[in-house]
Enzyme design. Structure first.
Site, PDB file in Angstrom:
ATOM      1  N   LYS A  77     101.209   6.659 -13.387  1.00 27.53           N
ATOM      2  CA  LYS A  77     101.578   6.570 -11.976  1.00 27.53           C
ATOM      3  C   LYS A  77     102.749   5.599 -11.847  1.00 27.53           C
ATOM      4  O   LYS A  77     102.777   4.561 -12.530  1.00 27.53           O
ATOM      5  CB  LYS A  77     100.368   6.072 -11.173  1.00 27.53           C
ATOM      6  CG  LYS A  77     100.553   6.086  -9.664  1.00 27.53           C
ATOM      7  CD  LYS A  77      99.244   5.705  -8.980  1.00 27.53           C
ATOM      8  CE  LYS A  77      99.340   5.694  -7.474  1.00 27.53           C
ATOM      9  NZ  LYS A  77      98.048   5.342  -6.835  1.00 27.53           N
ATOM     10  N   SER A 152      96.672   8.451  -3.308  1.00 28.57           N
ATOM     11  CA  SER A 152      98.090   8.345  -3.559  1.00 28.57           C
ATOM     12  C   SER A 152      98.517   8.741  -4.975  1.00 28.57           C
ATOM     13  O   SER A 152      99.705   8.906  -5.216  1.00 28.57           O
ATOM     14  CB  SER A 152      98.523   6.901  -3.280  1.00 28.57           C
ATOM     15  OG  SER A 152      97.895   6.016  -4.194  1.00 28.57           O
ATOM     16  N   SER A 176      92.345   6.462  -4.217  1.00 30.11           N
ATOM     17  CA  SER A 176      93.595   7.079  -4.670  1.00 30.11           C
ATOM     18  C   SER A 176      93.562   7.731  -6.052  1.00 30.11           C
ATOM     19  O   SER A 176      94.505   8.405  -6.446  1.00 30.11           O
ATOM     20  CB  SER A 176      94.728   6.044  -4.652  1.00 30.11           C
ATOM     21  OG  SER A 176      95.157   5.843  -3.330  1.00 30.11           O
TER      22      SER A 176
END
Lengths: 488, 96
Positions: A77, A152, A176
């Protein structure tokens, strides 16, 4: 053999046995990305050349006794700092920022022989549930490209589901990892707070942020956790513990397991098809020897307001560091220092980040601190107590991951309150610092993945993984791949 | 809403954000909605004082290699002679 459909551990074994080389696997993933990521937009940065070089080097170092994930390509990420590789957090504010160091988890993955393919798209500074607030454009869900992948960590989830990488490291502050895993048909795990280092993870809400894996099944999650958990002198919130051995202790015998269904998580707002799929999980666990009981945790009623107060308060403080002085974006025009700060921040942050900064500033300001922040802390304390009470009579709690399945692109931006409320089932684990796992448990009428969540007591990762592993012995939802994915 | 609509300008000043009039209007509306929702917390009784986290023992102080100063300076948007350049910070209003 369809390489990109293998689990990370299956690929690791194929590499060890010489059936596949690390460069072959890396090349296969990079080709998938090159062919299909223009429409999915799951990666902000692709490290094609670096990954191939690393794959060649690792192939030469192949020998017995290495990590089971040696040579397996992954995605990170883009809020995890990577030495020499841009780290954007999906924001214009970090334009041009190239960290001079690796996050601890990135170091660990490299030490174990991971091949980093690139950096996954995310909501700006991990603030969002759809990956639509990224400055690099929205990511699409590989199961249905008119829908969001969740967020996210949506770039990582979409990429692993699409076969671009065998696993990914995401971060989870309010769901997330688990929510995008749920929307994309993956198994994702938010570890116990303090069991994985946050050094080099760009902070959103430090008291709840935690790095964890997005994988194709529970066994892969166990292998990744074995790699990344541990005390880190560079993160004083990490705690000593008996880490490692999750994979070697992975078992599918769950006879006697006490599964609790919190009635507060099966009430108003939950789509009936989602409820049905999760109830079916309970029946599968029962068929394998678990006992299922309904529990009540009334303290969960106010988790959403408490979470948004605490997360926004911490975000407003954490994001104060972005001022255009030492790194990242600086506005071109300003007359004095204050204007430089204001113009930099106003041009650098997107709308969602600005909203949360303002909300955090509000709840921490004189006169409102008592009314909001302290009350939210009180709720957090009550939620911890409520969950502790439940774990006195249960080994795991079973809930949906979200009340719905993946929404269409744009829907959540038009109804942000609806989006915040859909975090209802995931935020309790963050407020209480507990481990929680998301796994696919079927589809709804539109063929969209439904996720079931297992929450465990502190350091209860093994029981979560064993429960999910047992479930995945009986079902094949985790083996399904979106159409259009995969190559030989 | 009283609590946020007017003070949104003050909040943005505190947060060092200069909002355009359109942004101000939109964010004021969204803040109003959120703060209205957060009012649910008012029904919560103050619990016992939240326990402060237990003190983390300090590690022994020792000299260790750190990040390279030049590499860190390379990240700054403007650098001169090994220093980060910003507008004057004391007696604001001057040029850089």
């Amino acid at each position: 053999m369809n390489l990109t459909h293998l689990t990370a551990l299956e690929l690791g074994r194929a590499i060890t046995q010489g059936d596949v080389t690390i460069p072959q696997a890396t090349q296969a993933a990079l080709e998938e990305i090159a062919q299909r990521d223009k429409s999915l937009n799951s990666c902000i940065t692709v490290l094609a050349e670096q990954a191939m070089e690393r794959a060649e080097t690792l192939q030469k170092g192949l020998k017995p006794g290495l990590s089971p994930l040696y040579g397996v390509p992954l995605l990170l990420k883009d809020n995890l700092c990577t030495q020499g590789v841009p780290t954007t957090c999906g924001s214009r504010l970090l334009e041009g920022y190239v960290p001079p160091y690796d996050a601890t988890v990135v170091e660990k993955v490299k030490t174990a022989g991971g091949v980093c393919l690139g950096k996954g798209n995310l909501d700006e500074f991990a603030m969002g549930s759809t990956t639509e607030t990224s400055n690099f454009g929205p990511t699409r869900n590989p199961w249905d490209e008119s829908r969001v992948p969740g967020g996210s960590s949506g770039g990582c989830a979409a990429a692993v589901a699409a076969g671009f990488a065998w696993y990914a490291l995401g971060s989870d502050t309010g769901g997330s990892i688990r929510q995008p895993a749920g929307y994309c048909g993956l198994t994702g795990l938010k570890p116990t707070y303090g069991s994985v280092s946050r050094y080099g993870l760009v902070a959103y809400a430090s008291s709840m942020d935690q790095v964890g894996p997005l994988c194709r099944d529970a066994a892969d999650c166990a292998a990744v956790l074995d790699m990344i958990q541990g005390k880190d002198p560079r993160d004083s919130t990490t705690v000593d513990g008996n880490y490692g051995g999750l994979l070697s202790s992975l078992a599918s015998d769950i006879r006697g397991l006490r599964v609790g269904l919190p009635m507060e998580c099966f009430g108003e707002g939950l789509r009936p098809q989602v409820a049905q799929r999760v109830q079916e999980v309970a029946r599968v666990l029962e068929s394998r020897g678990g006992t299922v009981t309904q529990v009540s945790i009334p303290e969960l009623k106010l988790v959403i307001p408490a979470y948004y107060v605490l997360a926004s308060a911490e975000a407003s403080s954490n994001l104060a560091r972005y001022d255009g002085v030492k790194y990242g974006f600086r506005a071109k025009e300003y007359g004095n220092l204050t204007q430089m700060y204001e113009n930099t921040r106003s041009q650098g942050f997107g709308k969602e980040a600005k909203l949360r900064i303002l909300l955090g500033t509000f709840v921490l300001s004189a006169g409102y601190y008592e009314a909001y922040y302290k009350k939210a802390l009180a709720v957090q304390g009550q939620v911890k107590q409520g969950l502790e009470r439940a774990f006195a009579i249960c080994d795991v709690l079973l809930t949906p991951v979200t009340p719905n399945t993946a929404p269409k692109l744009g829907e959540s931006l038009r109804d942000p309150m609806g989006m915040y409320l859909s975090d209802l089932y995931t935020v309790p684990a963050n407020l209480a610092g507990l481990p929680a796992l998301s796994m696919p448990c079927g589809v709804d009428g539109d063929g969209l993945s439904v996720g079931a969540q297992l929450v465990g007591p502190r350091f209860g990762e093994q029981v979560l993984l064993n429960t999910a592993h047992a479930y995945q012995q009986e079902t094949d939802y985790h083996r399904q791949v979106p159409k259009g994915g995969g190559m030989g | 809403m009283e609590e946020t609509n007017k003070p949104v300008r003050e909040l943005s000043r505190l947060a060092r954000l200069s909002l355009t009039p359109q942004e101000e209007e939109e964010l004021a509306g969204r803040l109003e909605e959120m703060v209205g929702y957060l009012h649910a917390l008012s029904q919560v009784e103050h619990g016992a004082e939240v326990e402060a986290p237990s003190a983390v023992p300090f590690r022994p102080d020792q000299v260790e290699p750190s990040l390279d100063g030049d590499k860190l300076l390379n990240q700054a948007p403007q650098v001169r002679d090994g220093y980060v350049v910003t507008p004057r910070s004391v007696g604001e209003g001057g040029a850089e």
